[in-house]
Design an enzyme around this catalytic site. Structure first.
Site, short mmCIF file in Angstrom:
data_model
loop_
_atom_site.label_atom_id
_atom_site.label_comp_id
_atom_site.label_asym_id
_atom_site.label_seq_id
_atom_site.Cartn_x
_atom_site.Cartn_y
_atom_site.Cartn_z
N CYS A 1 -5.95 12.31 -5.26
CA CYS A 1 -4.52 12.14 -4.98
C CYS A 1 -3.73 11.87 -6.26
O CYS A 1 -2.61 12.39 -6.43
CB CYS A 1 -4.32 11.00 -3.98
N VAL B 1 16.41 -6.74 10.12
CA VAL B 1 15.86 -5.50 9.57
C VAL B 1 14.61 -5.13 10.35
O VAL B 1 13.73 -5.96 10.58
CB VAL B 1 15.52 -5.66 8.07
N TYR C 1 0.83 -1.20 0.00
CA TYR C 1 0.00 0.00 0.00
C TYR C 1 0.87 1.25 0.00
O TYR C 1 0.67 2.16 0.80
CB TYR C 1 -0.92 -0.03 1.22
N THR D 1 3.39 -2.25 13.43
CA THR D 1 2.15 -1.74 12.84
C THR D 1 1.18 -1.35 13.94
O THR D 1 1.26 -1.87 15.06
CB THR D 1 1.48 -2.79 11.92
N ILE D 2 0.27 -0.43 13.63
CA ILE D 2 -0.75 -0.02 14.59
C ILE D 2 -2.12 -0.53 14.14
O ILE D 2 -3.14 -0.07 14.64
CB ILE D 2 -0.75 1.52 14.78
N ASP E 1 11.24 -2.89 10.21
CA ASP E 1 10.33 -2.21 9.29
C ASP E 1 9.33 -1.42 10.13
O ASP E 1 8.42 -1.99 10.73
CB ASP E 1 9.62 -3.23 8.41
N GLY F 1 6.26 0.58 10.48
CA GLY F 1 5.05 0.77 9.68
C GLY F 1 5.00 -0.26 8.57
O GLY F 1 4.96 0.10 7.40
N CYS F 2 4.99 -1.53 8.94
CA CYS F 2 5.24 -2.61 7.98
C CYS F 2 4.05 -2.97 7.10
O CYS F 2 4.18 -3.78 6.19
CB CYS F 2 5.71 -3.85 8.72
#
Length: 385
Positions: free
Chosen positions: A356, A172, A138, A198-199, A174, A176-177
């Site tokens: 966008c 590694v 995304y 991630t949230i 990440d 905000g994966c």
């Protein structure tokens, strides 16, 4: 009542001051009110022009969601609008509070961190799987040699791996994966171990299934500020837009703390051309709560003196192609979701994707990839493209 069955001329007074002002303004962008070209604005109801003048894109977007106006090619409408910089010529008075709120308050505190996950990313994995590429990436694809969305996203993931100079056995982080597309690709093709933050609960559940495939990847449902381990490499792809100007420095401090001294950090983020401007009120309300695009100088200010900026790469025009591909997938798969979501949601999502796309096409916003090191790469960093 379906307002679109009536004549367009019933919905505005051509002699009104707002109509004359907007018509003259739009002419500067080669847009006509109720014109017959694909990017022209067609009115279906009263109040659209006054709402846009008083509330900017928030009023324009909400009236579109309500069916009060249309444009056959919404992306081209926004391309013309933004290329002519028309929003700069309007100062909606009703958005003063929004501007002060984003300037004075920290809307991206740890307590607020999970709001965007609940509002946006937790719409459902099936919904995003239908819109995105097969890896569920995304973020902006890299279209240099790509013929379709899958190729563009894989090219982007490989570009990042090469920029980070990944080697087997590296660990590694990440930040905000997402759904783990980078971690899965890097683990599979470069032999690294990955930890992703991630949230989003939906993304975490998806990640658990990914981990069962045997790949050395781990999903953590936590805010980035809580991470304390050190890693050989760090990557953050499309998450910095949720950090907020009051937290840029802390974000860089966390990355510095978690990166080994000889490591590399790649930051991939959308950015704006001018600092000091407020987040778009419609995007903030309906798509990405508490989000904010950084200006280039804000990123470099936050990185100083924690990092040496080894490389900056702008391929913002590629986001136009990415968003149009997402829109094509969204339209093709909408029949599967129309019972789950409303017609207003459908128009909201179209407005999001196509406005966008038009903004990136007009070069009103950018996409940057930064490569950073703690002390500078000895002998210099060799750029990858």
């Amino acid at each position: 009542m379906n307002t679109q069955t009536f004549s367009h001329t019933a919905f505005f007074d051509e002699t009104s001051s707002s109509h004359r002002f907007v018509a003259e303004l739009l002419e500067k962008a080669d847009i006509r009110l109720n014109g017959d070209r694909p990017w022209d604005l067609r009115l279906n109801a009263h109040g659209v022009l006054d709402d846009a003048l008083s509330r900017g894109n928030l009023g324009l977007g909400e009236s579109y969601m309500d069916g009060a106006w249309d444009a056959d090619e919404l992306d081209n409408f926004f391309y013309h609008l933004l290329r002519a910089r028309l929003p700069d010529q309007i100062n909606p008075q009703k958005l003063v509070f929004h501007h002060l709120r984003t300037r004075l308050l920290n809307l991206q505190t740890a307590k607020r961190a999970f709001q965007v996950g609940e509002a946006h990313y937790d719409l459902g994995n099936e919904f995003y799987a239908a819109m995105l590429d097969q890896r569920m990436t995304y973020t902006c694809g890299y279209w240099k040699d790509a013929k379709n969305l899958d190729e563009a996203q894989e090219a982007k993931l490989d570009l990042i791996c090469r920029k980070l100079e990944l080697k087997p056995g590296m660990r590694v982080l990440d930040i905000g994966c997402g759904w783990g597309s980078f971690m899965a690709y890097a683990a599979e093709h470069y032999g690294v171990e990955c930890v992703g933050l991630t949230i989003s609960k939906e993304q975490t559940e998806y990640g658990k299934r990914l981990m069962k495939s045997g790949l050395p990847v781990e999903f953590r449902l936590q805010d980035y500020r809580d991470e304390t381990e050190q890693f050989d490499r760090i990557v953050s792809i499309g998450m910095f837009e949720h950090v907020g100007r009051k937290n840029y420095r802390e974000f860089m401090e966390v990355a510095n703390r978690c990166l080994k001294d000889d490591g590399l950090f790649l930051l991939h983020t959308i950015g704006k051309n001018v600092r000091g401007t407020s987040p778009d009120p419609w995007i903030d309300k309906y798509i990405f709560p508490n989000g904010e695009l950084p200006a280039l100088g804000q990123v470099t200010d936050a990185a100083e003196p924690l990092f040496v900026i080894e490389d900056v790469h702008n391929f913002g025009a590629d986001y136009d192609k990415t968003l149009m591909a997402w829109h094509d997938n969204f339209e093709a798969n909408w029949p599967h979701f129309k019972e789950q979501f409303s017609e207003r949601f459908y128009r909201m999502w179209r407005y999001y994707l196509l406005s966008c796309a038009g903004a990136f096409r007009a070069r009103d916003i950018q996409l940057w990839q930064f490569v950073l090191s703690k002390k500078g790469v000895v002998g210099g960093y060799e750029r990858v493209s």
